[in-house]
Design a protein around this motif. Structure first.
Motif, short mmCIF file in Angstrom:
data_model
loop_
_atom_site.label_atom_id
_atom_site.label_comp_id
_atom_site.label_asym_id
_atom_site.label_seq_id
_atom_site.Cartn_x
_atom_site.Cartn_y
_atom_site.Cartn_z
N ILE A 173 -28.76 -1.16 -23.93
CA ILE A 173 -28.20 -2.13 -22.99
C ILE A 173 -28.41 -1.59 -21.59
CG2 ILE A 173 -26.08 -3.23 -22.16
CD1 ILE A 173 -25.03 -2.99 -25.07
N ILE A 174 -28.88 -2.46 -20.70
CA ILE A 174 -29.03 -2.09 -19.30
C ILE A 174 -27.97 -2.87 -18.54
CG2 ILE A 174 -30.52 -2.06 -17.29
CD1 ILE A 174 -31.83 -1.90 -20.83
N TRP A 175 -27.07 -2.16 -17.88
CA TRP A 175 -25.90 -2.76 -17.22
C TRP A 175 -26.11 -2.79 -15.71
CZ3 TRP A 175 -21.73 -5.36 -18.66
CH2 TRP A 175 -20.64 -5.44 -17.79
N PHE A 176 -26.15 -4.00 -15.18
CA PHE A 176 -26.24 -4.20 -13.74
C PHE A 176 -24.89 -4.73 -13.25
CE2 PHE A 176 -30.56 -4.72 -15.24
CZ PHE A 176 -31.30 -4.05 -14.30
N PRO B 188 -28.71 1.62 -14.23
CA PRO B 188 -29.66 1.88 -13.13
C PRO B 188 -29.00 1.62 -11.79
CG PRO B 188 -30.15 -0.21 -14.20
CD PRO B 188 -29.05 0.44 -14.99
N LYS B 189 -29.50 2.29 -10.76
CA LYS B 189 -29.01 1.99 -9.42
C LYS B 189 -29.39 0.55 -9.11
CE LYS B 189 -29.23 6.57 -7.41
NZ LYS B 189 -29.83 7.41 -6.39
N CYS B 190 -28.46 -0.18 -8.59
CA CYS B 190 -28.76 -1.56 -8.23
C CYS B 190 -28.06 -1.90 -6.93
CB CYS B 190 -28.36 -2.52 -9.35
SG CYS B 190 -26.64 -2.43 -9.84
N ASN B 191 -28.54 -2.96 -6.32
CA ASN B 191 -28.01 -3.37 -5.03
C ASN B 191 -26.51 -3.62 -5.12
OD1 ASN B 191 -30.76 -5.01 -5.62
ND2 ASN B 191 -30.82 -3.95 -3.68
N GLN B 192 -25.78 -3.19 -4.10
CA GLN B 192 -24.33 -3.38 -4.08
C GLN B 192 -23.99 -4.49 -3.10
OE1 GLN B 192 -22.03 0.14 -3.36
NE2 GLN B 192 -20.18 -0.81 -4.15
N THR C 299 -32.31 1.44 -5.66
CA THR C 299 -31.61 1.29 -4.39
C THR C 299 -30.23 0.66 -4.56
OG1 THR C 299 -31.72 0.43 -2.14
CG2 THR C 299 -32.69 -0.94 -3.87
N THR C 300 -29.32 1.12 -3.76
CA THR C 300 -27.98 0.53 -3.75
C THR C 300 -27.76 -0.30 -2.48
OG1 THR C 300 -27.05 2.52 -2.72
CG2 THR C 300 -26.99 2.40 -5.12
#
Length: 97
Positions: A10-13, A45-49, A82-83
């Motif tokens: 599972i990839i959690w965004f 994964p790092k994702c945009n905040q 990227t965050t």
């Protein structure tokens, strides 16, 4: 959330950068992992905040477009690094589409 049952992954965004809640993780382990006899691997994964409270849907749409257009099927942590918030121009483009 991207679910890959065959890989038990599972990839959690989360645009608020929150981890998956334990009850959801337990339920997914029961549904996905139990049938394969494996532990479900959860990647964060790092994702945009997001900056504002109303933006989350635009973030989801942006990630969906990125995954589909780039045909991302692995290397999630390498692809999402990227965050930084998504730009207003990108949000406006998603709104128009």
């Amino acid at each position: 959330m991207v679910i890959i049952p065959k890989q038990c992954k599972i990839i959690w965004f989360c645009s608020l950068h929150r981890k998956m809640k334990n009850d959801l993780r337990t339920m997914l382990q029961g549904v996905i992992g139990k049938s394969r006899g494996q532990l479900v691997q959860i990647l964060y994964p790092k994702c945009n905040q997001q900056v504002d409270s109303w933006e989350c849907g635009f973030y989801v749409m942006c990630w969906i477009k990125t995954i589909i257009r780039a045909v991302i099927t692995d290397d999630w942590n390498e692809r999402f690094k990227t965050t930084s918030p998504i730009t207003e121009d990108t949000i406006n483009q998603i709104r128009q589409e």
